[in-house]
Write an enzyme that holds these catalytic residues in place. Structure first.
Site, short mmCIF file in Angstrom:
data_model
loop_
_atom_site.label_atom_id
_atom_site.label_comp_id
_atom_site.label_asym_id
_atom_site.label_seq_id
_atom_site.Cartn_x
_atom_site.Cartn_y
_atom_site.Cartn_z
CB SER A 57 3.72 11.18 -3.39
OG SER A 57 3.50 10.70 -4.69
CE LYS A 105 -0.42 11.19 1.47
NZ LYS A 105 -0.67 9.75 1.46
CG HIS A 128 3.50 13.55 0.46
ND1 HIS A 128 3.62 12.42 1.24
CD2 HIS A 128 2.76 13.19 -0.62
CE1 HIS A 128 3.00 11.41 0.65
NE2 HIS A 128 2.47 11.86 -0.49
N1 PLP Z 1 -2.10 13.19 -3.25
C1 PLP Z 1 -0.87 12.71 -3.01
C2 PLP Z 1 0.30 13.46 -3.52
C3 PLP Z 1 -0.70 11.52 -2.29
O1 PLP Z 1 0.52 11.02 -2.08
C4 PLP Z 1 -1.85 10.86 -1.79
C5 PLP Z 1 -1.73 9.65 -0.95
O2 PLP Z 1 -1.31 8.63 -1.24
C6 PLP Z 1 -3.10 11.38 -2.09
C7 PLP Z 1 -3.19 12.55 -2.80
C8 PLP Z 1 -4.34 10.67 -1.65
O3 PLP Z 1 -4.58 10.88 -0.30
P1 PLP Z 1 -5.34 9.79 0.57
O4 PLP Z 1 -4.36 8.75 0.95
O5 PLP Z 1 -5.88 10.56 1.72
O6 PLP Z 1 -6.43 9.23 -0.30
#
Ligand code: PLP
Length: 391
Positions: free
Chosen positions: A181, A240, A209
């Site tokens: 991320s 996203k 992502h």
């Molecule tokens: N996993 C990753 C790699 C992320 O970047 C994010 C988001 O920030 C999440 C999980 C968590 O997702 P959410 O924003 O739907 O809670």
């Protein structure tokens, strides 16, 4: 005397680590209004520009009229409404798995799933750059945690060897991301699959992502690399590229039934709004249309344009493998100064700092979407060049 909130906030301020929320007076889009100014948004994970699309708004409005705004209770009490079931059926079809389960966020999916899968005496092995939700889920589980340096699979192998030898009957889970991320690079999945099979471990792959961005119709990196059948637990978020909110797990029927019974973030939390579930389902279906695939291709054209236009002296790499383009700067102060200078020029690019990334690797995190224009991308590149030249 116990330390006060104020003193902790002052410490953060002095280290360049204080965060504040900024309120926008417009929808999540490329042009956003903040304090009466219009700024160009290069910070959103709405990679396909679906969050403010007519498609999702219509689906949401229809669900609002039919099902109302709230779900009333947790899914196991009386909160499972038709849009939740329809979303899960659409997700399972999309990921070609037997079943799917939606959660109120990707964070809740990660935390609930890892803490359900593993307990004391089990082992969870993570890439060093895994997202906080995976780390928190691993910690909450009470399992032994081992971390391997980013993409360093020799170390993953030695952790797996140790785990299987020391705990022959343990459940071992390797948890990693397909697109990281804050770095935007991808995991080569074939070697991980080979290792997890060799040591009888399970693979949880967070495609947060990658969904909507990689693989035909945006099915994700596992599909792109041809290993989708080897991923035991497909995880991702609807927040996203899918432009809605919520998280999901896709996998076998037994996995989903197990999580319904064991994942505390699913059991003890009110079901997500049916409005959001309907919007997410519309996004999942859109990805599988030719229009959806075209939208994904537009995103990739923008990524390639940025590769060409961003001056070499600024780039950390010359090829991008996702819509996340980090520019590593080192100190938090430096990253903040450039982010502020960009904002003065009308560009929103966040400074990412500790603890989201390591202390000495603060960065700008540029994200591209299918809906940026060529002119907007060129203007950002020129402005970055001018700001860097002045430093
Ligand atoms: N996993 C990753 C790699 C992320 O970047 C994010 C988001 O920030 C999440 C999980 C968590 O997702 P959410 O924003 O739907 O809670």
């Amino acid at each position: 005397m116990a330390r006060s909130f104020e003193s902790e906030l002052t410490d953060l301020q002095e280290q360049g680590l204080l965060r504040r929320v900024r309120t926008f007076d417009s929808p999540q889009a490329i042009l956003m209004k903040c304090d009466g100014r219009e700024i160009i948004n290069f910070s959103s994970n709405d990679y396909l520009g679906l969050a403010d699309s007519d498609l999702l708004k219509t689906a949401a409005k229809t669900a609002l009229d039919e099902f109302g705004s709230g779900s009333g209770s947790s899914r196991l009490v009386c909160g499972t409404l038709a849009p939740h079931a329809q979303l899960e059926a659409a997700l399972a079809r999309f990921k070609n798995t037997r079943a799917a389960l939606s959660f109120s966020s990707g964070y809740a999916a990660a935390v609930g799933t890892l803490s359900a899968l593993c307990h004391e005496g089990d082992v969870i092995i993570l890439d060093k750059l895994c997202h906080a939700s995976l780390i928190d889920g691993a910690r909450l589980s009470g399992a032994f945690i081992r971390v391997f340096p980013h993409l360093h699979y020799d170390k993953l192998e030695s952790h797996l060897k140790w785990a299987r030898k020391s705990y022959p009957d343990a459940r071992i889970v390797v948890a990693t991301e397909s697109v990281f991320s804050m770095d935007g690079d991808c995991s080569p999945l074939v070697p991980i699959v080979e290792l997890k099979n060799r040591f009888d471990a399970l693979l949880l792959l967070d495609e947060a992502h990658a969904i909507g961005v990689l693989g035909k119709n945006g099915r994700g990196l596992a599909f792109d690399q041809g290993v989708e059948k080897d991923v035991d637990i497909h995880m991702g978020t609807l927040s996203k590229a899918l432009g809605a909110a919520g998280g999901y797990i896709c996998g076998s029927q037994a996995l989903v039934d197990f999580l319904i019974n064991r994942a505390r973030s699913f059991i003890y939390s009110t079901a997500p709004s049916p409005v959001v579930a309907a919007a997410a389902k519309a996004a999942v279906e859109f990805l599988q249309t030719s229009e959806g695939e075209q939208r994904r291709q537009l995103l990739w054209q923008n990524i390639q344009l940025m590769e060409r236009e961003l001056p070499r002296s600024i780039q950390d790499r010359t090829k991008y493998s996702s819509a996340i383009l980090p520019l590593i700067l080192g100190s938090s102060q430096r990253a903040l100064a450039i982010a502020d200078a960009l904002l003065d020029e009308g560009f929103l690019v966040p400074a990412i700092r500790y603890p989201t990334v390591a202390r000495d690797s603060a960065r700008l995190r540029i994200t591209l979407t299918a809906t940026h224009s060529r002119d907007q991308i060129s203007a950002l590149c020129k402005t970055l060049n001018a700001i860097y030249a002045k430093l």
